[in-house]
Design an enzyme around this catalytic site. Structure first.
Site, PDB file in Angstrom:
ATOM      1  N   ARG A  59       0.228   5.184  10.166  1.00 40.46           N
ATOM      2  CA  ARG A  59      -0.950   5.423   9.316  1.00 40.46           C
ATOM      3  C   ARG A  59      -1.389   4.190   8.535  1.00 40.46           C
ATOM      4  O   ARG A  59      -2.461   4.160   7.945  1.00 40.46           O
ATOM      5  CB  ARG A  59      -0.678   6.595   8.359  1.00 40.46           C
ATOM      6  CG  ARG A  59      -0.812   7.934   9.053  1.00 40.46           C
ATOM      7  CD  ARG A  59      -0.359   9.071   8.158  1.00 40.46           C
ATOM      8  NE  ARG A  59       1.097   9.094   8.031  1.00 40.46           N
ATOM      9  CZ  ARG A  59       1.754   9.877   7.173  1.00 40.46           C
ATOM     10  NH1 ARG A  59       1.095  10.679   6.360  1.00 40.46           N
ATOM     11  NH2 ARG A  59       3.069   9.857   7.137  1.00 40.46           N
TER      12      ARG A  59
ATOM     13  N   LYS B 291       5.290  -1.438   8.395  1.00 32.94           N
ATOM     14  CA  LYS B 291       4.933  -0.885   7.079  1.00 32.94           C
ATOM     15  C   LYS B 291       5.746  -1.500   5.953  1.00 32.94           C
ATOM     16  O   LYS B 291       5.191  -1.918   4.938  1.00 32.94           O
ATOM     17  CB  LYS B 291       5.107   0.633   7.087  1.00 32.94           C
ATOM     18  CG  LYS B 291       4.847   1.264   5.733  1.00 32.94           C
ATOM     19  CD  LYS B 291       4.700   2.752   5.784  1.00 32.94           C
ATOM     20  CE  LYS B 291       6.030   3.455   5.829  1.00 32.94           C
ATOM     21  NZ  LYS B 291       5.873   4.919   5.755  1.00 32.94           N
TER      22      LYS B 291
ATOM     23  N   ASP C 271      10.177   2.849   1.827  1.00 27.68           N
ATOM     24  CA  ASP C 271       8.755   2.805   1.467  1.00 27.68           C
ATOM     25  C   ASP C 271       8.478   3.454   0.112  1.00 27.68           C
ATOM     26  O   ASP C 271       7.386   3.913  -0.152  1.00 27.68           O
ATOM     27  CB  ASP C 271       7.901   3.452   2.562  1.00 27.68           C
ATOM     28  CG  ASP C 271       8.253   4.908   2.796  1.00 27.68           C
ATOM     29  OD1 ASP C 271       9.097   5.449   2.070  1.00 27.68           O
ATOM     30  OD2 ASP C 271       7.667   5.503   3.723  1.00 27.68           O
TER      31      ASP C 271
ATOM     32  N   GLU D 234      10.208  22.387   4.348  1.00 28.20           N
ATOM     33  CA  GLU D 234       9.162  21.415   4.696  1.00 28.20           C
ATOM     34  C   GLU D 234       7.799  22.096   4.638  1.00 28.20           C
ATOM     35  O   GLU D 234       7.671  23.287   4.935  1.00 28.20           O
ATOM     36  CB  GLU D 234       9.410  20.848   6.093  1.00 28.20           C
ATOM     37  CG  GLU D 234      10.637  19.958   6.174  1.00 28.20           C
ATOM     38  CD  GLU D 234      10.600  18.792   5.179  1.00 28.20           C
ATOM     39  OE1 GLU D 234       9.649  18.005   5.205  1.00 28.20           O
ATOM     40  OE2 GLU D 234      11.531  18.690   4.363  1.00 28.20           O
TER      41      GLU D 234
ATOM     42  N   ASN E 216      10.860  17.644  -3.094  1.00 30.13           N
ATOM     43  CA  ASN E 216      11.936  16.776  -2.623  1.00 30.13           C
ATOM     44  C   ASN E 216      11.442  15.336  -2.521  1.00 30.13           C
ATOM     45  O   ASN E 216      10.599  15.009  -1.696  1.00 30.13           O
ATOM     46  CB  ASN E 216      12.420  17.257  -1.248  1.00 30.13           C
ATOM     47  CG  ASN E 216      13.478  16.323  -0.662  1.00 30.13           C
ATOM     48  OD1 ASN E 216      14.157  15.623  -1.413  1.00 30.13           O
ATOM     49  ND2 ASN E 216      13.596  16.328   0.654  1.00 30.13           N
TER      50      ASN E 216
ATOM     51  N   ASN F  31       2.449   5.687   2.833  1.00 29.99           N
ATOM     52  CA  ASN F  31       2.179   6.045   4.226  1.00 29.99           C
ATOM     53  C   ASN F  31       0.898   5.395   4.730  1.00 29.99           C
ATOM     54  O   ASN F  31       0.723   5.224   5.924  1.00 29.99           O
ATOM     55  CB  ASN F  31       2.064   7.558   4.385  1.00 29.99           C
ATOM     56  CG  ASN F  31       3.386   8.258   4.092  1.00 29.99           C
ATOM     57  OD1 ASN F  31       4.449   7.745   4.425  1.00 29.99           O
ATOM     58  ND2 ASN F  31       3.319   9.390   3.451  1.00 29.99           N
TER      59      ASN F  31
ATOM     60  N   LYS G 169      -1.552 -33.889  -6.846  1.00 30.91           N
ATOM     61  CA  LYS G 169      -0.633 -33.426  -5.808  1.00 30.91           C
ATOM     62  C   LYS G 169       0.606 -34.301  -5.792  1.00 30.91           C
ATOM     63  O   LYS G 169       0.490 -35.524  -5.795  1.00 30.91           O
ATOM     64  CB  LYS G 169      -1.324 -33.499  -4.436  1.00 30.91           C
ATOM     65  CG  LYS G 169      -0.490 -32.897  -3.319  1.00 30.91           C
ATOM     66  CD  LYS G 169      -0.636 -33.650  -1.989  1.00 30.91           C
ATOM     67  CE  LYS G 169       0.298 -34.834  -1.926  1.00 30.91           C
ATOM     68  NZ  LYS G 169       0.285 -35.533  -0.647  1.00 30.91           N
TER      69      LYS G 169
ATOM     70  N   ASN H 254      -4.441 -43.928 -18.869  1.00 34.31           N
ATOM     71  CA  ASN H 254      -5.729 -43.248 -18.869  1.00 34.31           C
ATOM     72  C   ASN H 254      -6.333 -43.316 -17.465  1.00 34.31           C
ATOM     73  O   ASN H 254      -6.555 -44.401 -16.939  1.00 34.31           O
ATOM     74  CB  ASN H 254      -6.671 -43.926 -19.869  1.00 34.31           C
ATOM     75  CG  ASN H 254      -7.954 -43.138 -20.055  1.00 34.31           C
ATOM     76  OD1 ASN H 254      -8.016 -42.240 -20.885  1.00 34.31           O
ATOM     77  ND2 ASN H 254      -8.962 -43.462 -19.266  1.00 34.31           N
TER      78      ASN H 254
END
Ligand code: UD1
Ligand code: CA
Length: 466
Positions: free
Chosen positions: A16, A23, A103, A157, A172, A230, A353, A379
């Protein structure tokens, strides 16, 4: 002390998410989701968790490295099957086994600890203790059915629930602590549930009850903790929740955030007291900001170390260090391991840099300093450029202490400007300038001593004479 092992389930496909990326590797506040689960488990048990991987397991292994023990679930056959993959590593190795998902990044180690402690301290030798949450928003989670004695009778479920069970408000979360001596045999007795014929970890509840071993539940109190990811909407929800949590922590620590909703601070960032962060500011990676600073608006600091009392306005600092009282911006970029000593001032449109700027260096307007060593108090005037790249190599520029590099000077590296030397406006310096001398023109030639010290002294005398 009972021993604790943990298992993190992260083999799911995450379809998904609609992504090339697994994921659990999607970043949350700059760090992959799985990192949060691994670190929480490590903090809790002091040992590497077992990570059950499947989808893009090579990438997950490469990222986590030594911080976890990996087991592969080649075929996704359900949460119970996933836990079983850890059996060869953990059977007989721990008194308690914590199981959670990769997740659910907002689960706190403290909550996991409370769960383990509840389980370990409970009378009646429970087979497992699970984390639940009471909410009006069921999120598709399994519903908890309690017995009269408050132990857990079943997890139902959503797909299998009766209309009456669907109204149950205790959910749950998917985090469990098991009796390590009981778990593995119980898993072996689970049978597949149609229609997908997956082996459901939640079936352990019925097995425990049938064997006369109680199942306990601890109710969590922070709804953010159970955000499981999800899809990308959940990811954004978790991002906002984590941001609130991180920002609140800094505010309670004495940091002012002008607009917390528009301030993005990574989980590993530290900030000193009385620092003020203005909106649209991102602090990420291993960034450490000192006390009494003003950062932002519109600034991005990545792996930056910033001393006390610095001021950074609308600027970007990457992989670099600023000592105390450095001021920069607007529109400055500092990168590549640059080191700015105390009191450096950088005005608008400057880039530094991989260079070391000594104390009090001034670089006020549009200039580039790369691969350079700039002495204290030098300077760097408007438009100065270190021409550090000759098309093949990067070359070094050295600017001595107190040197005055005139406007629009091109320093063709490798080149050294001696301490106290001066370059004329628009000069192109291709050869070293000795200390205290002045060089002008294209290409620059030495025309005598730097007249600035004498001019300054004369000005002082004139002012003193008034
Ligand atoms: C599960 C619980 C449900 C709970 C919910 C909370 C079961 C049967 N149900 O449902 O009661 O409310 O979590 O989020 O456990 N995974 C694997 N391998 C597998 C299957 C899953 O590693 O073969 C991992 C997934 O990557 C995921 C986690 O286990 O991180 C949960 O699996 P998922 O299928 O999403 O369970 P839910 O249906 O959400
Ligand atoms: Ca899920």
């Amino acid at each position: 002390m009972p021993t604790l092992a943990s298992v993190i389930l992260a083999a799911g496909e995450g379809t998904r998410m609609k992504s090339k990326l697994a994921k659990v590797l999607h970043p949350l506040a700059g760090k992959p989701l799985v990192d949060y689960a691994v670190e929480a488990a490590r903090q809790l048990s002091g040992r590497a968790p077992v990570l059950v991987v499947g989808q893009q397991s090579d990438a997950v292994r490469a990222y986590i490295g030594e911080r976890a023990v990996f087991v592969e679930q080649a075929e996704r056959r359900g949460t119970a099957h996933a836990v079983q993959m850890a059996e060869p590593v953990l059977r007989g190795q721990a008194d308690h086994v914590l199981v959670c998902y990769g997740d659910m990044p907002l689960l706190r180690p403290e909550t996991l600890r409370r769960l383990v402690e509840t389980h370990a301290a409970a009378p009646g030798n429970p087979a497992l203790t699970m984390l639940t949450f009471v909410s009006d928003n069921p999120r598709g989670f399994g519903r908890i059915v309690r017995k009269a004695d408050r132990t857990v009778a079943a997890i139902v479920e959503e797909a299998a629930a009766t209309p009456e069970q669907l109204t149950l408000r205790e959910l749950n979360v998917g985090v469990y602590v098991f009796d390590g001596a009981w778990l593995w045999d119980a898993l072996a007795r689970i049978t597949p549930t149609p229609p997908k014929n997956e082996f459901y970890l939640t079936d352990v509840v019925a097995l425990a009850n049938a064997g006369g071993r109680p199942v306990l539940a601890l109710q969590g109190d922070d709804p953010d903790e159970l955000i499981g990811i999800n899809n990308r909407a959940h990811l954004a929800e978790a991002e906002a929740a984590l941001r609130r949590r991180i920002n609140l922590g800094h505010m309670l620590n004495g940091v002012t955030l002008i607009d917390p909703a528009a301030t993005y601070i990574g989980p590993d960032v530290t900030i000193g007291q009385d620092t003020v962060i203005y909106p649209n500011t991102i602090l990420q990676g291993r960034t450490a900001v000192g006390a009494d600073c003003q950062i932002g608006p519109n600034s991005i600091l990545t792996n930056a170390t910033v001393g006390d009392s610095c001021r950074i306005t609308a600027s970007v600092v990457e992989d670099s260090t600023l000592e105390r009282r450095v001021e920069m911006g607007p529109f400055v970029r500092v990168r590549g391991g640059a080191y700015l000593c105390e009191g450096v001032q950088m005005g608008n449109y400057g880039e530094v840099k991989k260079s070391h700027l000594g104390p009090g260096v001034k670089m006020h307007h549009f200039s580039y300093v790369g691969d350079a060593e700039v002495g204290a108090g030098a300077n760097v005037s408007a438009g100065v450029i270190t021409c550090n790249y000759d098309g093949v190599n990067k070359n070094q520029t050295i600017i001595g202490e107190g040197a005055f590099v005139g406007s629009d000077t091109m320093l063709v590296a490798p080149v050294t400007i001696g301490a106290g030397a001066l370059t004329g406006a628009g000069s192109v310096v291709r050869a070293d300038v000795p200390p205290g001398k002045v060089a002008v023109g294209v290409p620059a030639r030495i025309i005598g001593d730097n007249p600035i010290p004498e001019r300054r002294a004369a000005k002082k005398r004139a002012e003193g004479g008034k």
